[in-house]
Write a protein that holds these residues in place. Structure first.
Motif, PDB file in Angstrom:
ATOM      1  N   SER A 123       0.681  -1.368   0.473  1.00 43.46           N
ATOM      2  CA  SER A 123      -0.124  -0.640   0.244  1.00 43.46           C
ATOM      3  C   SER A 123       0.831   1.062   0.438  1.00 43.46           C
ATOM      4  O   SER A 123       1.250   1.864   1.380  1.00 43.46           O
ATOM      5  CB  SER A 123      -0.956   0.028   1.204  1.00 43.46           C
ATOM      6  OG  SER A 123      -1.871   1.139   1.478  1.00 43.46           O
ATOM      7  N   GLU A 124       1.054   2.052  -0.980  1.00 41.29           N
ATOM      8  CA  GLU A 124       1.377   3.277  -1.143  1.00 41.29           C
ATOM      9  C   GLU A 124       0.653   4.404  -0.950  1.00 41.29           C
ATOM     10  O   GLU A 124       1.519   5.314  -0.199  1.00 41.29           O
ATOM     11  CB  GLU A 124       1.114   3.273  -2.743  1.00 41.29           C
ATOM     12  CG  GLU A 124       2.760   2.578  -3.674  1.00 41.29           C
ATOM     13  CD  GLU A 124       1.623   1.522  -3.833  1.00 41.29           C
ATOM     14  OE1 GLU A 124       2.426   0.823  -4.918  1.00 41.29           O
ATOM     15  OE2 GLU A 124       0.877   1.937  -3.815  1.00 41.29           O
ATOM     16  N   GLN A 125      -0.465   3.808  -0.477  1.00 39.06           N
ATOM     17  CA  GLN A 125      -1.770   4.981  -0.014  1.00 39.06           C
ATOM     18  C   GLN A 125      -1.282   4.678   1.214  1.00 39.06           C
ATOM     19  O   GLN A 125      -1.299   6.023   2.171  1.00 39.06           O
ATOM     20  CB  GLN A 125      -2.997   5.078  -0.412  1.00 39.06           C
ATOM     21  CG  GLN A 125      -4.389   5.677   0.081  1.00 39.06           C
ATOM     22  CD  GLN A 125      -3.321   6.868  -0.582  1.00 39.06           C
ATOM     23  OE1 GLN A 125      -3.611   6.706  -2.083  1.00 39.06           O
ATOM     24  NE2 GLN A 125      -4.047   7.900   0.134  1.00 39.06           N
ATOM     25  N   GLU A 126      -1.125   3.743   2.268  1.00 31.73           N
ATOM     26  CA  GLU A 126      -0.383   4.178   3.277  1.00 31.73           C
ATOM     27  C   GLU A 126       0.252   4.686   4.158  1.00 31.73           C
ATOM     28  O   GLU A 126       0.112   5.626   5.204  1.00 31.73           O
ATOM     29  CB  GLU A 126       0.076   2.637   4.393  1.00 31.73           C
ATOM     30  CG  GLU A 126      -0.205   2.612   5.344  1.00 31.73           C
ATOM     31  CD  GLU A 126       0.279   0.902   5.928  1.00 31.73           C
ATOM     32  OE1 GLU A 126       0.320   1.262   7.148  1.00 31.73           O
ATOM     33  OE2 GLU A 126      -0.375   0.089   5.404  1.00 31.73           O
ATOM     34  N   LEU A 127       1.419   4.818   2.644  1.00 30.09           N
ATOM     35  CA  LEU A 127       2.433   5.745   3.457  1.00 30.09           C
ATOM     36  C   LEU A 127       2.227   6.748   3.332  1.00 30.09           C
ATOM     37  O   LEU A 127       2.891   8.101   4.015  1.00 30.09           O
ATOM     38  CB  LEU A 127       3.573   5.074   2.775  1.00 30.09           C
ATOM     39  CG  LEU A 127       4.768   4.309   2.460  1.00 30.09           C
ATOM     40  CD1 LEU A 127       5.661   3.380   1.426  1.00 30.09           C
ATOM     41  CD2 LEU A 127       5.287   4.159   4.040  1.00 30.09           C
TER      42      LEU A 127
END
Length: 243
Positions: A123-127
């Motif tokens: 998950s890039e969105q979590e970063l």
């Protein structure tokens, strides 16, 4: 109605002008028989000033701490982690300056895959949403280093459970299941090609490059060798091989 038509007409004229300017650039460059070709792609309608597009750039911080941990390593003549199956699917960061998050998560995907023989899309969105406390700025830019620090402290969920949307939102890392954890990371010495070669012979790695040149954004094929490239590190990507 007249005013609306006038605005649309100006916008269309601007797009056509930009397109034609880039087409001329492509024709001129390819007529010089350099080591690489440029061509029409998804950036053909972007305008440029002095070789730089008019979008904001997101500076990728470099680090001075590094370890020459591959001193005695003998490297193969060539390596391609994509062909070996340790690079996940192609992704699109959309209109968000989150390249650092993609670069960091993809390097972790490759390392995890090599050790556990299973590939994930992390998950890039979590970063983007959750690592601001470490100094990252979501869609306004960040560093791969701080992305790694976040995963050391928190782990990282799958893209499937925390999907990417190209915007910066409220952190929701308590609503997804952490799938991957890492213990540490290393930095390659700046401008040390041999250490870089040894590092990527072990796994796909995060690097920063200059991506704001028109020759790069309209790149088609060949060995990229623009003499203007290399002075501004503004984009995080994944290095997947050499040779």
């Amino acid at each position: 109605l007249v005013n609306i038509f006038f605005i649309v007409s100006n916008s269309l004229h601007s797009i056509l002008s930009t397109y034609e300017d880039n087409i001329e650039f492509i024709k001129d460059h390819n007529s010089k028989n350099t080591s690489y070709e440029v061509g029409i792609n998804g950036f053909i309608n972007q305008s440029y000033v002095n070789g730089t597009n008019n979008e904001s750039l997101y500076y990728i911080q470099t680090t001075t701490d590094h370890l020459n941990i591959f001193t005695d390593l003998t490297v193969p003549k060539e390596i391609n982690w994509t062909k070996k199956g340790y690079v996940s699917s192609v992704k699109n960061q959309l209109q968000c300056g989150s390249c650092w998050a993609f670069s960091a998560s993809e390097a972790i995907e490759g390392e995890w895959g090599l050790k556990h023989h299973k590939m994930y899309n992390l998950s890039e969105q979590e970063l983007v949403d959750c690592s601001g406390y470490l100094g990252n700025n979501g869609c306004g830019g960040g560093t791969m280093k701080m992305g790694f620090e976040y995963v050391i402290e928190n782990g990282l969920c799958l893209n499937q459970s925390y999907p990417y949307n190209g915007t910066e939102g409220i952190c929701q890392n308590q609503t997804c299941t952490k799938k991957v954890h890492i213990d540490k990371y290393h930095s390659v010495a700046k401008d040390n090609i041999k250490q870089l070669e040894k590092a990527v012979s072990k796994q796909p790695i995060s690097i920063a490059i200059q991506a704001n040149l028109r020759s790069f954004q309209l790149y088609k094929k060949g060995i990229y060798s623009d003499p203007m490239c290399g002075s501004e590190l503004d984009h995080g990507v994944l290095l997947v091989g050499y040779g």
